[in-house]
Design a protein around this motif. Structure first.
Motif, PDB file in Angstrom:
ATOM      1  N   GLY A 124       9.559  16.166  37.762  1.00  0.00           N
ATOM      2  CA  GLY A 124       9.923  17.301  36.922  1.00  0.00           C
ATOM      3  C   GLY A 124       8.956  18.449  37.101  1.00  0.00           C
ATOM      4  N   LEU A 125       8.751  19.261  36.041  1.00  0.00           N
ATOM      5  CA  LEU A 125       7.873  20.420  36.120  1.00  0.00           C
ATOM      6  C   LEU A 125       6.449  19.996  36.436  1.00  0.00           C
ATOM      7  N   ASP A 126       5.839  20.698  37.394  1.00  0.00           N
ATOM      8  CA  ASP A 126       4.478  20.371  37.812  1.00  0.00           C
ATOM      9  C   ASP A 126       3.499  20.748  36.706  1.00  0.00           C
ATOM     10  N   PRO A 127       2.850  19.767  36.057  1.00  0.00           N
ATOM     11  CA  PRO A 127       1.958  20.083  34.926  1.00  0.00           C
ATOM     12  C   PRO A 127       0.673  20.782  35.356  1.00  0.00           C
ATOM     13  N   LYS A 128       0.324  20.666  36.637  1.00  0.00           N
ATOM     14  CA  LYS A 128      -0.923  21.291  37.112  1.00  0.00           C
ATOM     15  C   LYS A 128      -0.787  22.806  37.245  1.00  0.00           C
ATOM     16  N   HIS A 129       0.452  23.271  37.403  1.00  0.00           N
ATOM     17  CA  HIS A 129       0.666  24.710  37.589  1.00  0.00           C
ATOM     18  C   HIS A 129       1.806  25.173  36.681  1.00  0.00           C
ATOM     19  N   PRO A 130       1.572  25.197  35.375  1.00  0.00           N
ATOM     20  CA  PRO A 130       2.664  25.482  34.431  1.00  0.00           C
ATOM     21  C   PRO A 130       3.230  26.904  34.543  1.00  0.00           C
ATOM     22  N   ASN A 131       2.483  27.823  35.115  1.00  0.00           N
ATOM     23  CA  ASN A 131       2.956  29.209  35.202  1.00  0.00           C
ATOM     24  C   ASN A 131       3.383  29.608  36.610  1.00  0.00           C
ATOM     25  N   ALA A 132       3.565  28.611  37.474  1.00  0.00           N
ATOM     26  CA  ALA A 132       3.838  28.915  38.875  1.00  0.00           C
ATOM     27  C   ALA A 132       5.309  29.017  39.212  1.00  0.00           C
ATOM     28  N   ASN A 133       6.185  28.632  38.284  1.00  0.00           N
ATOM     29  CA  ASN A 133       7.609  28.656  38.631  1.00  0.00           C
ATOM     30  C   ASN A 133       8.142  30.096  38.681  1.00  0.00           C
ATOM     31  N   LEU A 134       9.076  30.322  39.598  1.00  0.00           N
ATOM     32  CA  LEU A 134       9.652  31.648  39.801  1.00  0.00           C
ATOM     33  C   LEU A 134      10.924  31.854  38.984  1.00  0.00           C
ATOM     34  N   LEU A 135      11.680  30.765  38.796  1.00  0.00           N
ATOM     35  CA  LEU A 135      12.948  30.842  38.091  1.00  0.00           C
ATOM     36  C   LEU A 135      12.975  29.847  36.945  1.00  0.00           C
ATOM     37  N   ILE A 136      13.761  30.137  35.937  1.00  0.00           N
ATOM     38  CA  ILE A 136      13.975  29.215  34.833  1.00  0.00           C
ATOM     39  C   ILE A 136      15.480  29.023  34.638  1.00  0.00           C
ATOM     40  N   LYS A 137      15.846  27.883  34.077  1.00  0.00           N
ATOM     41  CA  LYS A 137      17.257  27.622  33.805  1.00  0.00           C
ATOM     42  C   LYS A 137      17.622  28.134  32.422  1.00  0.00           C
ATOM     43  N   SER A 138      18.755  28.837  32.358  1.00  0.00           N
ATOM     44  CA  SER A 138      19.265  29.323  31.085  1.00  0.00           C
ATOM     45  C   SER A 138      20.781  29.273  31.136  1.00  0.00           C
ATOM     46  N   ASN A 139      21.364  28.372  30.315  1.00  0.00           N
ATOM     47  CA  ASN A 139      22.818  28.175  30.328  1.00  0.00           C
ATOM     48  C   ASN A 139      23.328  27.880  31.737  1.00  0.00           C
ATOM     49  N   HIS A 140      22.594  26.983  32.402  1.00  0.00           N
ATOM     50  CA  HIS A 140      22.946  26.519  33.749  1.00  0.00           C
ATOM     51  C   HIS A 140      22.760  27.580  34.828  1.00  0.00           C
ATOM     52  N   LYS A 141      22.241  28.764  34.463  1.00  0.00           N
ATOM     53  CA  LYS A 141      21.973  29.821  35.433  1.00  0.00           C
ATOM     54  C   LYS A 141      20.483  29.873  35.741  1.00  0.00           C
ATOM     55  N   LEU A 142      20.143  30.311  36.950  1.00  0.00           N
ATOM     56  CA  LEU A 142      18.744  30.469  37.348  1.00  0.00           C
ATOM     57  C   LEU A 142      18.346  31.928  37.176  1.00  0.00           C
ATOM     58  N   LEU A 143      17.412  32.176  36.253  1.00  0.00           N
ATOM     59  CA  LEU A 143      16.942  33.526  35.975  1.00  0.00           C
ATOM     60  C   LEU A 143      15.476  33.661  36.361  1.00  0.00           C
ATOM     61  N   PRO A 144      15.050  34.854  36.827  1.00  0.00           N
ATOM     62  CA  PRO A 144      13.632  35.039  37.176  1.00  0.00           C
ATOM     63  C   PRO A 144      12.753  35.001  35.937  1.00  0.00           C
ATOM     64  N   ILE A 145      11.602  34.385  36.063  1.00  0.00           N
ATOM     65  CA  ILE A 145      10.684  34.300  34.930  1.00  0.00           C
ATOM     66  C   ILE A 145       9.980  35.627  34.700  1.00  0.00           C
ATOM     67  N   ARG A 146       9.884  36.431  35.762  1.00  0.00           N
ATOM     68  CA  ARG A 146       9.237  37.735  35.629  1.00  0.00           C
ATOM     69  C   ARG A 146      10.285  38.755  35.196  1.00  0.00           C
ATOM     70  N   ASN A 147       9.828  39.847  34.562  1.00  0.00           N
ATOM     71  CA  ASN A 147      10.762  40.877  34.107  1.00  0.00           C
ATOM     72  C   ASN A 147      10.499  42.223  34.787  1.00  0.00           C
ATOM     73  N   ASN A 148       9.777  42.197  35.898  1.00  0.00           N
ATOM     74  CA  ASN A 148       9.609  43.404  36.698  1.00  0.00           C
ATOM     75  C   ASN A 148       9.863  43.058  38.170  1.00  0.00           C
ATOM     76  N   TYR A 149      10.146  44.085  38.974  1.00  0.00           N
ATOM     77  CA  TYR A 149      10.580  43.867  40.344  1.00  0.00           C
ATOM     78  C   TYR A 149       9.481  43.269  41.225  1.00  0.00           C
ATOM     79  N   VAL A 150       9.916  42.442  42.180  1.00  0.00           N
ATOM     80  CA  VAL A 150       8.995  41.961  43.206  1.00  0.00           C
ATOM     81  C   VAL A 150       8.757  43.110  44.178  1.00  0.00           C
ATOM     82  N   PRO A 151       7.526  43.519  44.411  1.00  0.00           N
ATOM     83  CA  PRO A 151       7.283  44.669  45.305  1.00  0.00           C
ATOM     84  C   PRO A 151       7.648  44.340  46.748  1.00  0.00           C
TER      85      PRO A 151
END
Length: 344
Positions: free
Chosen positions: A61-88
């Motif tokens: 499951g989620l890697d406990p050593k790097h809790p803030n390293a994920n790029l996407l999160i699941k929301s209502n079966h959709k994959l959404l970016p965890i960040r709210n600003n553009y990737v440069p």
């Protein structure tokens, strides 16, 4: 897996675009299965590994050593970016060099404000690692031609058209055709903007509501462009427009024979690059090219053939040969008339 090595993995740009699209519009979000389908053809052999990496997961499951390293999160079966600003955007040295080169082209002002262009050029010139792009890439033109100049009005018109197409809205426009006819306040549904490298010009493909037919207008002939209401039943319009285009496509192509006199092969390939065409070597050792076109492109094809001169011979159909001769006679008569005025 080097997911975000921009030089080694094609998924870099795919995931970057996905994240940026979702930030702009959450309706663009996909399920795991849909995202996997979007990435088909990239370097990954299995998508389970890719999705796990994006979600920062291991087999437990989620890697406990790097809790803030994920790029996407699941929301209502959709994959959404965890960040709210553009990737440069991260450009390679070659991409930066090419960008510096094209920013000096006046057409850049169709897409960007002058201040943005000036700032980009200044920043890129400050990068001492950039090579001279002209020494890295063979940049050439076929024959001498003056650079197309775009007025401030034309640049504004271009951006207005982009907004109308993006927002799926109708426009009113005045079109001053090359034959001198002026069509004022025409209501049209814009389809797409097209660029013709052989003429260094843009044109708008659209549906004329009053004439009830597809039309094509040169960008520099347009003025007084105003955005109107959204196009009703847009998907139906697109389907209907493309079916009308298919209906005015000529079933018999223009067939020409090309010699390499005066670089005829290169010049023909360049002039007809935007057309559907088939080219093969014939029994005379020259090239035969079949050019497929729409009816409204007929005059454009004839002008191209006149430009190519002795490098080409029209094989068929007969009506194209006759119209070519007619164009040639009119051009000769105009030339004689000009000469006569000078002799007087």
């Amino acid at each position: 897996m080097e997911l975000f090595n921009k030089y080694k993995n094609k998924d870099f740009i795919s995931i970057t675009n996905y994240i940026n699209h979702c930030i702009n519009d959450t309706s663009s979000a996909l399920t795991e299965e849909e995202l996997s389908a979007e990435l088909l053809g990239t370097a990954q052999n299995t998508f389970d590994e890719l999705i796990a990496a994006l979600l920062n997961q291991n087999k437990n499951g989620l890697d406990p050593k790097h809790p803030n390293a994920n790029l996407l999160i699941k929301s209502n079966h959709k994959l959404l970016p965890i960040r709210n600003n553009y990737v440069p955007v991260r450009l390679s040295v070659a991409e930066k060099s090419w960008l510096l080169y094209i920013l000096h082209d006046e057409k850049a002002e169709l897409f960007l404000d002058k201040d943005i262009i000036a700032n980009l050029i200044a920043d890129l010139k400050a990068d001492l690692s950039l090579p001279d792009i002209a020494k890295c890439i063979d940049i050439r033109t076929l024959g001498h031609k003056e650079l197309t100049h775009y007025s401030d009005e034309t640049k504004s018109t271009f951006r207005t058209l982009v907004v109308a197409i993006k927002e799926k809205k109708a426009i009113t426009v005045t079109n001053s055709a090359f034959n001198g006819q002026v069509y004022e306040n025409q209501l049209v549904y814009p389809y797409k903007l097209e660029y013709a490298p052989q003429f260094d010009s843009f044109s708008l493909s659209a549906y004329n509501v009053e004439a009830k037919r597809p039309i094509k207008m040169n960008l520099q002939n347009l003025s007084d462009v105003q955005i109107c209401e959204p196009i009703a039943h847009y998907n139906d319009f697109i389907q209907n427009f493309e079916s009308k285009l298919a209906a005015i496509r000529e079933t018999i192509p223009v067939t020409i024979e090309i010699t390499d006199e005066k670089n005829g092969y290169d010049r023909c390939s360049y002039k007809f690059a935007s057309y559907d065409r088939v080219c093969y070597e014939n029994e005379h050792g020259n090239l035969t090219m079949n050019i497929y076109y729409y009816r409204f492109q007929k005059d454009e094809i004839i002008r191209n053939l006149m430009f190519l001169g002795p490098s080409v011979q029209i094989i068929g159909p007969v009506h194209m040969k006759e119209e070519f001769v007619s164009f040639l006679k009119k051009a000769y008569d105009r030339y004689e008339k000009i000469l006569s005025s000078y002799r007087k």
